[in-house]
Design an enzyme around this catalytic site. Structure first.
Site, PDB file in Angstrom:
ATOM      1  N   HIS A 170       0.846  -1.205   0.000  1.00 53.91           N
ATOM      2  CA  HIS A 170       0.000   0.000   0.000  1.00 53.91           C
ATOM      3  C   HIS A 170       0.880   1.253   0.000  1.00 53.91           C
ATOM      4  O   HIS A 170       1.362   1.687   1.047  1.00 53.91           O
ATOM      5  CB  HIS A 170      -0.897  -0.021   1.235  1.00 53.91           C
ATOM      6  CG  HIS A 170      -2.055   0.926   1.167  1.00 53.91           C
ATOM      7  ND1 HIS A 170      -2.188   1.897   0.184  1.00 53.91           N
ATOM      8  CD2 HIS A 170      -3.168   1.051   1.956  1.00 53.91           C
ATOM      9  CE1 HIS A 170      -3.321   2.575   0.382  1.00 53.91           C
ATOM     10  NE2 HIS A 170      -3.932   2.071   1.451  1.00 53.91           N
ATOM     11  N   HIS A 173      -2.814   6.775  -0.756  1.00 53.90           N
ATOM     12  CA  HIS A 173      -3.788   7.340   0.192  1.00 53.90           C
ATOM     13  C   HIS A 173      -3.183   8.036   1.405  1.00 53.90           C
ATOM     14  O   HIS A 173      -3.801   8.091   2.468  1.00 53.90           O
ATOM     15  CB  HIS A 173      -4.773   6.249   0.656  1.00 53.90           C
ATOM     16  CG  HIS A 173      -5.513   5.630  -0.501  1.00 53.90           C
ATOM     17  ND1 HIS A 173      -6.246   4.480  -0.393  1.00 53.90           N
ATOM     18  CD2 HIS A 173      -5.625   6.023  -1.796  1.00 53.90           C
ATOM     19  CE1 HIS A 173      -6.769   4.185  -1.572  1.00 53.90           C
ATOM     20  NE2 HIS A 173      -6.405   5.108  -2.448  1.00 53.90           N
ATOM     21  N   TYR A 175      -0.711   7.193   3.325  1.00 53.07           N
ATOM     22  CA  TYR A 175      -0.138   6.394   4.405  1.00 53.07           C
ATOM     23  C   TYR A 175       1.397   6.425   4.303  1.00 53.07           C
ATOM     24  O   TYR A 175       1.955   7.124   3.466  1.00 53.07           O
ATOM     25  CB  TYR A 175      -0.742   4.975   4.391  1.00 53.07           C
ATOM     26  CG  TYR A 175      -2.232   5.052   4.679  1.00 53.07           C
ATOM     27  CD1 TYR A 175      -2.684   5.568   5.897  1.00 53.07           C
ATOM     28  CD2 TYR A 175      -3.186   4.707   3.726  1.00 53.07           C
ATOM     29  CE1 TYR A 175      -4.046   5.712   6.163  1.00 53.07           C
ATOM     30  CE2 TYR A 175      -4.553   4.852   3.984  1.00 53.07           C
ATOM     31  CZ  TYR A 175      -4.970   5.356   5.205  1.00 53.07           C
ATOM     32  OH  TYR A 175      -6.302   5.518   5.473  1.00 53.07           O
TER      33      TYR A 175
HETATM   34  C1  LIG Z   1     -15.031   0.933   3.337  1.00 54.69           C
HETATM   35  C2  LIG Z   1     -13.814   1.241   2.515  1.00 54.69           C
HETATM   36  C3  LIG Z   1     -12.568   0.873   2.986  1.00 54.69           C
HETATM   37  C4  LIG Z   1     -11.410   1.095   2.204  1.00 54.69           C
HETATM   38  N1  LIG Z   1     -10.217   0.616   2.634  1.00 54.69           N
HETATM   39  C5  LIG Z   1      -9.144   0.637   1.791  1.00 54.69           C
HETATM   40  C6  LIG Z   1      -7.966  -0.092   2.086  1.00 54.69           C
HETATM   41  O1  LIG Z   1      -7.884  -0.832   3.059  1.00 54.69           O
HETATM   42  N2  LIG Z   1      -6.930   0.029   1.216  1.00 54.69           N
HETATM   43  C7  LIG Z   1      -6.996   0.775   0.075  1.00 54.69           C
HETATM   44  O2  LIG Z   1      -6.022   0.861  -0.665  1.00 54.69           O
HETATM   45  N3  LIG Z   1      -8.139   1.426  -0.242  1.00 54.69           N
HETATM   46  C8  LIG Z   1      -9.204   1.347   0.557  1.00 54.69           C
HETATM   47  N4  LIG Z   1     -10.388   1.932   0.187  1.00 54.69           N
HETATM   48  C9  LIG Z   1     -10.475   2.531  -1.150  1.00 54.69           C
HETATM   49  C10 LIG Z   1     -11.029   1.518  -2.161  1.00 54.69           C
HETATM   50  O3  LIG Z   1     -10.175   0.389  -2.299  1.00 54.69           O
HETATM   51  C11 LIG Z   1     -11.240   2.182  -3.538  1.00 54.69           C
HETATM   52  O4  LIG Z   1      -9.988   2.580  -4.011  1.00 54.69           O
HETATM   53  C12 LIG Z   1     -12.197   3.375  -3.457  1.00 54.69           C
HETATM   54  O5  LIG Z   1     -13.314   3.082  -2.652  1.00 54.69           O
HETATM   55  C13 LIG Z   1     -12.696   3.761  -4.843  1.00 54.69           C
HETATM   56  O6  LIG Z   1     -13.348   2.698  -5.466  1.00 54.69           O
HETATM   57  P1  LIG Z   1     -14.961   2.582  -5.556  1.00 54.69           P
HETATM   58  O7  LIG Z   1     -15.464   3.837  -6.222  1.00 54.69           O
HETATM   59  O8  LIG Z   1     -15.204   1.344  -6.397  1.00 54.69           O
HETATM   60  O9  LIG Z   1     -15.520   2.450  -4.178  1.00 54.69           O
HETATM   61  C14 LIG Z   1     -11.528   1.753   0.958  1.00 54.69           C
HETATM   62  C15 LIG Z   1     -12.790   2.168   0.522  1.00 54.69           C
HETATM   63  C16 LIG Z   1     -13.926   1.881   1.251  1.00 54.69           C
HETATM   64  C17 LIG Z   1     -15.283   2.291   0.708  1.00 54.69           C
END
Ligand SMILES: Cc1cc2nc3c(=O)[nH]c(=O)nc-3n(C[C@H](O)[C@H](O)[C@H](O)COP(=O)(O)O)c2cc1C
Length: 350
Positions: A170, A173, A175
């Protein structure tokens, strides 16, 4: 394209749907439990090509919250192995795990920093908090940076032992790894700060260390933020340059997300808003990429692949709403996809 296989090292995905990593904040002491077994297991029954387990801390202080997943000890890896074994035995899905360190964005609950007594002292490349109201993070020394690299390596070794097909680092975002990449959060003057090469060093060292414990049966992905939407910050040209380096260091796919490092950054959000970042990285670096972000429909996903903007489609919120999106899409497209034999009477045949 959506239902054509693709191979990373010896790992063949049956289709291009990936369950994007999503923190569920449902662990105690970093341990997976029944919820995770059903949560990930059900996506395998839905025909998802690859299931990516949520951001998983490589050390306790690497978590975002006290309830995040962890893989800093063997017991945690053994619990995760139960999920991996189920997915392998009962579906055609492959399963990966996202290894993470939250850095200055750790010790929170509901996105709000919690006191040290309830959480922990956060760490970062420089003493700059994510938000001015937060504690100044501890600045990692060079020795401590090396320990963090080792934490990622140890976590990857456990992931291989648990049987994961993919390890994703990762680097997105906001981090810890992203904090090192960005000149806005990294103002170090040693070999881990300053130039692009120095800011990328931490990630590249992690990639090399992790690759030492991977093999042909476990491929390596890296998630990055294509841009952080800030003047003088990390941008898409940096990402394309970084992807070239990652490719040279045997990274099999760059998963291109965006944002997360700059509080209050304005992000223009629309359907497929991050696809252009994946496309640029793919074209300029000649590396395979994943697209993510508001991809919710089968035709939309197919078009991204046909235009060669990405090789994999990561879906997050839509697959929470619909664990069966992959198999449902296959009915629509008259393509082959895994469907549990127990459910045969419900199959819409192609
Ligand atoms: C509940 C939730 C938890 C997430 N946790 C992570 C994570 O652990 N690692 C990560 O890289 N992105 C995380 N994301 C981002 C998603 O992987 C994704 O990149 C983002 O939601 C955009 O995609 P979507 O429009 O299909 O939801 C999270 C998103 C959501 C909604």
């Amino acid at each position: 394209m959506l239902y054509t296989p693709i191979k990373f090292r010896n790992v063949e995905l049956k289709n291009r749907w990936v369950m994007s990593p999503m923190c569920m904040y449902s662990c105690e002491n970093g341990m997976a439990n029944d919820f995770h077994f059903v949560h990930y297991g059900s996506r395998s029954q839905g025909g998802t090509g690859l299931i990516m387990v949520e951001a998983t801390g490589v050390e306790p202080q690497g978590r975002i919250t006290n309830h995040c997943m962890g893989i800093w000890n063997d017991q945690q890896a053994e619990e995760l192995k139960k999920i991996v074994d189920f997915v392998h035995a009962r579906s055609e899905s492959k399963i990966g795990i996202q290894l993470a360190h939250a850095g200055r964005k750790g010790s929170t609950w509901n996105n709000i920093q919690i006191p040290v007594e309830e959480g922990w002292e956060t760490v970062a490349p420089s003493g700059i908090p994510y938000h001015p109201s937060e504690r100044i993070p501890h600045v990692l020394t060079v020795d401590e940076i090396r320990e963090q690299v080792q934490n990622f390596k140890d976590a990857a070794r456990r992931a291989v032992k648990a049987g994961f097909d993919i390890v994703e680092i990762h680097g997105a975002h906001g981090y810890l790894i992203h904090q090192f990449l960005s000149p806005l959060s990294n103002i170090r003057t040693d070999e881990y700060g300053g130039s692009f090469e120095n800011r990328s060093r931490f990630l590249v060292e992690i990639v090399d260390a992790v690759n030492e414990v991977l093999n042909e049966n476990t491929a390596l992905f890296v998630r990055i933020s294509g841009t952080e939407y800030a003047e003088n910050g990390w941008n898409i040209d940096d990402s394309a340059e970084l992807a070239k380096v990652l490719k040279e260091h045997s990274v099999d796919l760059v998963d291109v997300s965006s944002g997360g490092n700059i509080h209050g950054a304005k992000i223009p959000v629309f359907d497929g808003y991050q696809v252009p970042f994946s496309s640029q990285v793919r074209k300029e670096a000649g590396v395979r990429t994943g697209a993510v972000g508001l991809i919710t429909k089968v035709e939309q996903a197919e078009e991204i692949l046909e235009k060669e903007d990405a090789d994999l489609i990561f879906i997050a919120r839509e697959i929470l709403r619909n664990p069966y999106i992959a198999v449902q899409g296959s009915f629509e497209m008259k393509a082959d996809c895994f469907f549990p034999h127990q459910y045969t009477r419900a199959k819409i045949s192609s």
